[in-house]
Motif scaffolding. Structure first.
Motif, mmCIF file in Angstrom:
data_model
loop_
_atom_site.group_PDB
_atom_site.id
_atom_site.type_symbol
_atom_site.label_atom_id
_atom_site.label_comp_id
_atom_site.label_asym_id
_atom_site.label_seq_id
_atom_site.Cartn_x
_atom_site.Cartn_y
_atom_site.Cartn_z
ATOM 1 N N ALA A 20 -4.750 -11.102 -1.404
ATOM 2 C CA ALA A 20 -4.104 -10.311 -0.364
ATOM 3 C C ALA A 20 -2.665 -10.063 -0.762
ATOM 4 C CB ALA A 20 -4.173 -11.027 0.985
ATOM 5 N N LEU A 21 -2.145 -8.939 -0.274
ATOM 6 C CA LEU A 21 -0.790 -8.544 -0.657
ATOM 7 C C LEU A 21 -0.186 -7.720 0.476
ATOM 8 C CD1 LEU A 21 1.277 -8.427 -3.020
ATOM 9 C CD2 LEU A 21 0.113 -6.349 -3.798
ATOM 10 N N SER A 22 1.040 -8.064 0.834
ATOM 11 C CA SER A 22 1.754 -7.307 1.865
ATOM 12 C C SER A 22 3.102 -6.878 1.300
ATOM 13 C CB SER A 22 1.950 -8.165 3.124
ATOM 14 O OG SER A 22 2.641 -7.425 4.124
ATOM 15 N N VAL A 23 3.375 -5.583 1.330
ATOM 16 C CA VAL A 23 4.612 -5.071 0.757
ATOM 17 C C VAL A 23 5.220 -4.038 1.696
ATOM 18 C CG1 VAL A 23 3.810 -5.432 -1.611
ATOM 19 C CG2 VAL A 23 3.454 -3.213 -0.515
ATOM 20 N N PRO A 24 6.534 -3.862 1.602
ATOM 21 C CA PRO A 24 7.157 -2.784 2.381
ATOM 22 C C PRO A 24 6.919 -1.438 1.704
ATOM 23 C CG PRO A 24 8.813 -3.975 1.142
ATOM 24 C CD PRO A 24 7.532 -4.705 0.931
ATOM 25 N N GLU A 25 6.923 -0.424 2.512
ATOM 26 C CA GLU A 25 6.706 0.931 2.017
ATOM 27 C C GLU A 25 7.687 1.268 0.891
ATOM 28 O OE1 GLU A 25 7.254 3.757 5.122
ATOM 29 O OE2 GLU A 25 6.511 5.457 3.958
ATOM 30 N N GLY A 26 7.190 1.962 -0.125
ATOM 31 C CA GLY A 26 8.054 2.404 -1.217
ATOM 32 C C GLY A 26 7.993 1.540 -2.459
ATOM 33 N N ALA A 46 5.221 3.831 -5.606
ATOM 34 C CA ALA A 46 5.780 4.297 -4.327
ATOM 35 C C ALA A 46 4.774 4.150 -3.190
ATOM 36 C CB ALA A 46 6.238 5.750 -4.454
ATOM 37 N N SER A 47 4.394 2.926 -2.911
ATOM 38 C CA SER A 47 3.337 2.666 -1.939
ATOM 39 C C SER A 47 3.677 3.238 -0.559
ATOM 40 C CB SER A 47 3.090 1.158 -1.833
ATOM 41 O OG SER A 47 4.273 0.493 -1.464
ATOM 42 N N GLN A 48 2.603 3.614 0.155
ATOM 43 C CA GLN A 48 2.721 4.203 1.485
ATOM 44 C C GLN A 48 1.811 3.443 2.452
ATOM 45 O OE1 GLN A 48 1.428 8.228 0.848
ATOM 46 N NE2 GLN A 48 3.126 8.744 -0.525
ATOM 47 N N PRO A 49 2.115 3.482 3.752
ATOM 48 C CA PRO A 49 1.235 2.796 4.712
ATOM 49 C C PRO A 49 -0.220 3.235 4.616
ATOM 50 C CG PRO A 49 3.306 3.343 5.759
ATOM 51 C CD PRO A 49 3.340 3.976 4.387
ATOM 52 N N GLY A 50 -0.450 4.482 4.257
ATOM 53 C CA GLY A 50 -1.806 4.992 4.093
ATOM 54 C C GLY A 50 -2.555 4.376 2.925
ATOM 55 N N ASP A 51 -1.845 3.660 2.080
ATOM 56 C CA ASP A 51 -2.502 2.973 0.960
ATOM 57 C C ASP A 51 -3.135 1.659 1.404
ATOM 58 O OD1 ASP A 51 0.211 3.897 -1.287
ATOM 59 O OD2 ASP A 51 -1.663 4.955 -0.835
ATOM 60 N N SER A 52 -2.854 1.241 2.629
ATOM 61 C CA SER A 52 -3.400 -0.025 3.122
ATOM 62 C C SER A 52 -4.927 0.035 3.151
ATOM 63 C CB SER A 52 -2.868 -0.328 4.527
ATOM 64 O OG SER A 52 -1.456 -0.452 4.512
ATOM 65 N N GLY A 101 -15.543 -7.480 -8.048
ATOM 66 C CA GLY A 101 -14.664 -8.572 -7.667
ATOM 67 C C GLY A 101 -14.629 -8.675 -6.153
ATOM 68 N N LYS A 102 -13.933 -9.679 -5.653
ATOM 69 C CA LYS A 102 -13.871 -9.884 -4.207
ATOM 70 C C LYS A 102 -12.831 -8.996 -3.533
ATOM 71 C CE LYS A 102 -15.724 -14.563 -4.135
ATOM 72 N NZ LYS A 102 -15.523 -15.972 -3.697
ATOM 73 N N GLY A 103 -12.021 -8.340 -4.341
ATOM 74 C CA GLY A 103 -11.091 -7.374 -3.782
ATOM 75 C C GLY A 103 -9.712 -7.931 -3.520
ATOM 76 N N THR A 104 -8.761 -7.013 -3.428
ATOM 77 C CA THR A 104 -7.399 -7.331 -3.007
ATOM 78 C C THR A 104 -7.137 -6.556 -1.722
ATOM 79 O OG1 THR A 104 -6.529 -7.731 -5.231
ATOM 80 C CG2 THR A 104 -4.948 -7.084 -3.539
ATOM 81 N N SER A 105 -6.809 -7.274 -0.675
ATOM 82 C CA SER A 105 -6.503 -6.642 0.608
ATOM 83 C C SER A 105 -5.019 -6.294 0.639
ATOM 84 C CB SER A 105 -6.852 -7.592 1.756
ATOM 85 O OG SER A 105 -6.517 -7.012 3.000
ATOM 86 N N LEU A 106 -4.725 -5.016 0.691
ATOM 87 C CA LEU A 106 -3.346 -4.539 0.630
ATOM 88 C C LEU A 106 -2.884 -4.038 1.983
ATOM 89 C CD1 LEU A 106 -0.782 -3.622 -0.922
ATOM 90 C CD2 LEU A 106 -1.956 -1.451 -1.377
ATOM 91 N N LEU A 107 -1.699 -4.491 2.371
ATOM 92 C CA LEU A 107 -1.058 -3.996 3.589
ATOM 93 C C LEU A 107 0.324 -3.476 3.215
ATOM 94 C CD1 LEU A 107 -0.924 -3.625 6.676
ATOM 95 C CD2 LEU A 107 0.037 -5.932 6.818
ATOM 96 N N VAL A 108 0.562 -2.211 3.486
ATOM 97 C CA VAL A 108 1.870 -1.603 3.240
ATOM 98 C C VAL A 108 2.513 -1.342 4.590
ATOM 99 C CG1 VAL A 108 3.129 0.295 2.175
ATOM 100 C CG2 VAL A 108 0.994 -0.523 1.138
#
Lengths: 111, 121
Positions: free
Chosen positions: A10-16, A79-85, A102-109
């Motif tokens: 899992a990964l959580s990042v701020p936009e951009g 340049a990640s965007q919230p829509g990439d979540s 794979g089991k996947g990476t859950s991304l939250l932008v």
């Protein structure tokens, strides 16, 4: 039997932010490697397909690389965007043509 | 890209009933289709490989008498969950393999259906 591992889970990042998702596989005798996106409760959207003879593929803000000898692939999102979540899945195709996921990476932008 | 459809998208049934799920490749012929199952918060697990005109190949641990697969044409594969029970509740996704040569280059890629959410009460 092919085993596919994705890091991080899992990964959580701020936009951009630019970010990298990692995928490793145990058997280098693959036909191709594919990255997918899956939104909650939905099917799969194919993002990039890298044939075994290729080293990388690019589509828009996405770039995927493949190093067969080391059994690794990375998905770079610029340049990640919230829509990439979403959940990002890595899958390798072996000689039997089936995909090993794979089991996947859950991304939250976050905005 | 090529399009694969699945029907139904969602089904709720009572325990003991049978459910049929259809997977169609809409604009290409697929000699090989695959059926995957995905439990909540898990990745996709291959259930079986469906080959047109021959018997399906099942993965270890998948009961072939419970999950009946028929691939009668180059554009249609069906998965029938027989005598479904609550533990069969899952997200079932099919894929179809599109392969061949074009301009001297070989291509092969799997295209996925949108999935079927099965809930067994």
């Amino acid at each position: 039997k092919q085993e596919v591992t994705q890091i991080p889970a899992a990964l959580s990042v701020p936009e951009g932010e630019n970010l990298v998702l990692n995928c490793s596989f145990t058997d280098s005798a693959i036909y191709n490697l594919q990255w997918f996106r899956q939104d909650p409760g939905k099917g799969l959207t194919s993002l990039l397909l890298i044939q075994s003879s290729q080293r990388e593929q690019t589509s828009g803000r996405l770039n995927a690389s493949l190093d067969k000898s080391s059994g690794r692939s990375t998905l770079y999102i610029a340049a990640s965007q919230p829509g990439d979540s979403a959940t990002y899945l890595c899958a390798v195709e072996d000689s039997g043509y089936a995909l090993n996921f794979g089991k996947g990476t859950s991304l939250l932008v976050t905005p | 890209g090529a399009v694969v459809s699945q029907h139904p998208s969602r089904v709720i049934c009572k325990s003991g009933t049978s459910v049929k799920i259809e997977c169609r490749s809409l604009d290409f012929q697929a000699t090989t289709m695959f059926w995957y199952r995905q439990f909540p918060k898990q990745s996709l697990m291959l259930m079986a490989t469906s080959n047109e005109g021959s018997k399906a190949t099942y993965e270890q641990g998948v009961e072939k008498d419970k999950f009946l697969i028929n691939h009668a044409s180059l554009t249609l594969s069906t998965l029938t969950v027989t005598s479904a029970h609550p533990e069969d509740s899952s997200f079932y996704i099919c894929s179809a393999r599109n392969s061949g040569t074009s301009g001297g280059a070989t291509y092969n890629e799997q295209f996925f259906g949108p999935g079927t959410r099965l809930t067994v009460l």
